[in-house]
Design a protein around this motif. Structure first.
Motif, PDB file in Angstrom:
ATOM      1  N   GLY A  76      12.948  37.606  35.617  1.00 12.91           N
ATOM      2  CA  GLY A  76      13.568  38.537  34.675  1.00 12.91           C
ATOM      3  C   GLY A  76      15.057  38.711  34.877  1.00 12.91           C
ATOM      4  N   ALA A  77      15.622  38.009  35.852  1.00 11.58           N
ATOM      5  CA  ALA A  77      17.067  38.119  36.100  1.00 11.58           C
ATOM      6  C   ALA A  77      17.870  37.635  34.902  1.00 11.58           C
ATOM      7  CB  ALA A  77      17.445  37.313  37.342  1.00 11.58           C
ATOM      8  N   GLY A  78      17.351  36.637  34.197  1.00  4.39           N
ATOM      9  CA  GLY A  78      18.076  36.076  33.064  1.00  4.39           C
ATOM     10  C   GLY A  78      18.309  37.079  31.951  1.00  4.39           C
ATOM     11  N   GLN A  79      17.256  37.810  31.584  1.00  3.10           N
ATOM     12  CA  GLN A  79      17.450  38.795  30.510  1.00  3.10           C
ATOM     13  C   GLN A  79      18.266  39.991  30.966  1.00  3.10           C
ATOM     14  OE1 GLN A  79      14.148  37.897  31.416  1.00  3.10           O
ATOM     15  NE2 GLN A  79      12.870  39.733  31.554  1.00  3.10           N
ATOM     16  N   GLN A  80      18.220  40.312  32.264  1.00  2.00           N
ATOM     17  CA  GLN A  80      19.045  41.408  32.779  1.00  2.00           C
ATOM     18  C   GLN A  80      20.526  41.059  32.649  1.00  2.00           C
ATOM     19  OE1 GLN A  80      18.200  44.404  33.775  1.00  2.00           O
ATOM     20  NE2 GLN A  80      20.053  45.146  34.794  1.00  2.00           N
ATOM     21  N   VAL A  81      20.880  39.848  33.050  1.00  2.00           N
ATOM     22  CA  VAL A  81      22.271  39.406  32.944  1.00  2.00           C
ATOM     23  C   VAL A  81      22.695  39.322  31.477  1.00  2.00           C
ATOM     24  CG1 VAL A  81      23.868  37.487  33.361  1.00  2.00           C
ATOM     25  CG2 VAL A  81      22.235  38.162  35.134  1.00  2.00           C
ATOM     26  N   SER A  82      21.833  38.755  30.653  1.00  2.00           N
ATOM     27  CA  SER A  82      22.171  38.548  29.244  1.00  2.00           C
ATOM     28  C   SER A  82      22.299  39.850  28.466  1.00  2.00           C
ATOM     29  CB  SER A  82      21.107  37.664  28.579  1.00  2.00           C
ATOM     30  OG  SER A  82      21.045  36.390  29.189  1.00  2.00           O
ATOM     31  N   GLN A  83      21.320  40.736  28.637  1.00  2.00           N
ATOM     32  CA  GLN A  83      21.256  41.921  27.785  1.00  2.00           C
ATOM     33  C   GLN A  83      21.879  43.173  28.394  1.00  2.00           C
ATOM     34  OE1 GLN A  83      20.367  41.498  24.723  1.00  2.00           O
ATOM     35  NE2 GLN A  83      19.703  39.384  25.079  1.00  2.00           N
ATOM     36  N   VAL A  84      21.951  43.249  29.726  1.00  3.25           N
ATOM     37  CA  VAL A  84      22.485  44.449  30.370  1.00  3.25           C
ATOM     38  C   VAL A  84      23.884  44.200  30.941  1.00  3.25           C
ATOM     39  CG1 VAL A  84      22.112  46.197  32.157  1.00  3.25           C
ATOM     40  CG2 VAL A  84      20.151  45.269  30.886  1.00  3.25           C
ATOM     41  N   THR A  85      23.993  43.253  31.850  1.00  3.18           N
ATOM     42  CA  THR A  85      25.288  43.001  32.481  1.00  3.18           C
ATOM     43  C   THR A  85      26.354  42.623  31.449  1.00  3.18           C
ATOM     44  OG1 THR A  85      24.068  42.109  34.383  1.00  3.18           O
ATOM     45  CG2 THR A  85      26.447  41.794  34.369  1.00  3.18           C
ATOM     46  N   PHE A  86      25.973  41.790  30.488  1.00  4.37           N
ATOM     47  CA  PHE A  86      26.934  41.328  29.477  1.00  4.37           C
ATOM     48  C   PHE A  86      26.637  41.881  28.087  1.00  4.37           C
ATOM     49  CE2 PHE A  86      27.623  38.437  32.965  1.00  4.37           C
ATOM     50  CZ  PHE A  86      28.997  38.256  32.951  1.00  4.37           C
ATOM     51  N   ASN A  87      25.849  42.944  28.038  1.00  3.34           N
ATOM     52  CA  ASN A  87      25.640  43.708  26.794  1.00  3.34           C
ATOM     53  C   ASN A  87      25.253  42.858  25.589  1.00  3.34           C
ATOM     54  OD1 ASN A  87      26.469  46.279  27.978  1.00  3.34           O
ATOM     55  ND2 ASN A  87      28.531  45.385  28.004  1.00  3.34           N
ATOM     56  N   GLY A  88      24.429  41.841  25.821  1.00  4.89           N
ATOM     57  CA  GLY A  88      23.940  41.034  24.710  1.00  4.89           C
ATOM     58  C   GLY A  88      24.928  40.032  24.156  1.00  4.89           C
ATOM     59  N   GLN A  89      26.039  39.842  24.853  1.00  4.01           N
ATOM     60  CA  GLN A  89      27.031  38.852  24.412  1.00  4.01           C
ATOM     61  C   GLN A  89      26.705  37.498  25.043  1.00  4.01           C
ATOM     62  OE1 GLN A  89      31.310  40.580  24.003  1.00  4.01           O
ATOM     63  NE2 GLN A  89      30.445  41.516  25.839  1.00  4.01           N
ATOM     64  N   SER A  90      26.545  36.494  24.231  1.00  5.79           N
ATOM     65  CA  SER A  90      26.191  35.178  24.751  1.00  5.79           C
ATOM     66  C   SER A  90      27.429  34.390  25.160  1.00  5.79           C
ATOM     67  CB  SER A  90      25.405  34.385  23.709  1.00  5.79           C
ATOM     68  OG  SER A  90      26.257  33.867  22.707  1.00  5.79           O
ATOM     69  N   TRP A  91      27.247  33.473  26.095  1.00  8.48           N
ATOM     70  CA  TRP A  91      28.345  32.610  26.525  1.00  8.48           C
ATOM     71  C   TRP A  91      28.740  31.638  25.407  1.00  8.48           C
ATOM     72  CZ3 TRP A  91      26.896  27.522  26.212  1.00  8.48           C
ATOM     73  CH2 TRP A  91      25.519  27.242  26.296  1.00  8.48           C
ATOM     74  N   GLN A  92      27.803  31.401  24.512  1.00  4.60           N
ATOM     75  CA  GLN A  92      28.069  30.488  23.404  1.00  4.60           C
ATOM     76  C   GLN A  92      29.018  31.120  22.384  1.00  4.60           C
ATOM     77  OE1 GLN A  92      24.849  29.501  20.464  1.00  4.60           O
ATOM     78  NE2 GLN A  92      24.835  27.545  21.566  1.00  4.60           N
ATOM     79  N   ALA A  93      28.743  32.393  22.047  1.00  3.29           N
ATOM     80  CA  ALA A  93      29.589  33.099  21.080  1.00  3.29           C
ATOM     81  C   ALA A  93      30.879  33.605  21.704  1.00  3.29           C
ATOM     82  CB  ALA A  93      28.810  34.271  20.476  1.00  3.29           C
ATOM     83  N   HIS A  94      30.843  33.821  23.024  1.00  2.00           N
ATOM     84  CA  HIS A  94      32.019  34.338  23.736  1.00  2.00           C
ATOM     85  C   HIS A  94      32.311  33.431  24.940  1.00  2.00           C
ATOM     86  CE1 HIS A  94      31.919  38.150  21.460  1.00  2.00           C
ATOM     87  NE2 HIS A  94      30.607  38.024  21.528  1.00  2.00           N
ATOM     88  N   PRO A  95      32.872  32.265  24.705  1.00  2.17           N
ATOM     89  CA  PRO A  95      33.109  31.303  25.794  1.00  2.17           C
ATOM     90  C   PRO A  95      33.987  31.850  26.910  1.00  2.17           C
ATOM     91  CG  PRO A  95      34.252  30.647  23.774  1.00  2.17           C
ATOM     92  CD  PRO A  95      33.320  31.738  23.397  1.00  2.17           C
ATOM     93  N   GLU A  96      34.755  32.891  26.635  1.00  3.71           N
ATOM     94  CA  GLU A  96      35.629  33.456  27.674  1.00  3.71           C
ATOM     95  C   GLU A  96      34.835  34.132  28.793  1.00  3.71           C
ATOM     96  OE1 GLU A  96      34.948  36.733  24.664  1.00  3.71           O
ATOM     97  OE2 GLU A  96      35.353  34.565  24.593  1.00  3.71           O
ATOM     98  N   ILE A  97      33.556  34.482  28.543  1.00  8.16           N
ATOM     99  CA  ILE A  97      32.747  35.119  29.591  1.00  8.16           C
ATOM    100  C   ILE A  97      31.781  34.142  30.256  1.00  8.16           C
ATOM    101  CG2 ILE A  97      32.863  37.349  28.413  1.00  8.16           C
ATOM    102  CD1 ILE A  97      29.925  36.934  27.579  1.00  8.16           C
TER     103      ILE A  97
END
Length: 281
Positions: A76-97
């Motif tokens: 479940g670490a993946g969804q925690q990083v994706s949805q909580v740590t980075f507030n649902g912002q994907s690396w694809q849509a936001h390459p700067e993160i």
């Protein structure tokens, strides 16, 4: 924390790929081997990863040479990083993160692994003193998972692991002693930490309450073996044959370890472990 709450926490630690931005397919370094068909540098998307973060060969990973993908479990670490740590912002849509997200993922993965072990330890009948220490450690680890990316990257994971390892050792000794004396009425199993049993024939053996922390059990024949009360932290179970084995009360066994092993419908697993789909017989 009571036993049932701890069981629920442990059971909840499962990957939800729909809520993740394909982090296991991008963040991790992959070396071509019998488990992976290609070399892939950390931070580089797997060639099989699609634009919607799904795998285009998901149903044929083993046949295509990506057995390792069917073994991996981030808890479940993946969804925690994706949805909580980075507030649902994907690396694809936001390459700067992207670079920061990829570095945070393995940190979160290790935190989740520690949480899983501590939560499991709290499901056992243990002393009040040990329970209090485990509860404090669990609360601390859970608070770490809510930190922002920069604070997560500043963590010294080795320092985080030291008190966790100490507590898990203490729990293991306590539980294996209790099981040996009060449940099985046998002498406590041997301390076989780090033992090399690669390819060893152990079918039908009684290994109850043995300490197999960090043991090398690659391709070991453990068919119909009694493995109740065995401590499996860090044991390498790749291609170990667990057909008919009883692991019902094995301790600190992970889904990844079981996914890497062989087994069948007669293999008895702990409640929080799922029977792998590739165990067909």
């Amino acid at each position: 924390m009571d036993n049932e709450i701890a069981k629920n926490i442990r059971a909840s630690l499962t990957a939800d790929c729909i809520q993740c931005f394909g982090l296991c397919c991008t963040a991790l370094n992959i070396v071509a081997s019998s488990d992976f068909a290609v070399n892939k540098n950390a931070g580089t998307p797997c060639p099989n990863l699609q634009g919607d973060f799904r795998c285009k060969i998901h149903n044929n990973l083993r046949e295509k040479g990506f057995k390792g993908c069917t073994v991996f479990d981030c808890l479940g670490a993946g969804q925690q990083v994706s949805q909580v740590t980075f507030n649902g912002q994907s690396w694809q849509a936001h390459p700067e993160i992207a670079e920061k997200m990829f570095r945070v993922f393995p940190v979160m993965e290790q935190l989740y692994e520690m949480i899983a072990f501590i939560a499991e330890a709290l499901t056992y009948e243990i002393s009040d003193a040990l329970q209090n220490k485990l509860n404090q450690q669990l609360e601390q680890l859970q608070s770490l998972t809510d930190m922002d990316a920069d604070r997560l990257l500043s963590l010294n994971i080795m320092e985080c692991r030291l008190p966790v390892n100490k507590l898990l050792l203490e729990t293991s000794e306590y539980i294996r002693s209790e099981l040996s004396a009060k449940v099985f009425a046998i002498k406590k199993g041997k301390n076989c930490t780090g033992i090399d049993w690669v390819g060893k024939k152990l079918a039908g053996k009684d290994l109850r309450t043995t300490n197999l922390r960090g043991a090398y059990l690659i391709a070991t024949d453990l068919r119909n073996t009694d493995l109740r009360g065995v401590d499996f932290i860090g044991a390498d179970l790749r291609d170990a044959n667990l057909s008919g084995a009883n692991l019902s009360t094995s301790m600190f066994l992970t889904q990844m370890q079981i996914n890497s092993a062989k087994g069948n419908y007669k293999t008895i697993l702990p409640a929080h472990i799922q029977r792998p789909a590739h165990w067909t017989s």
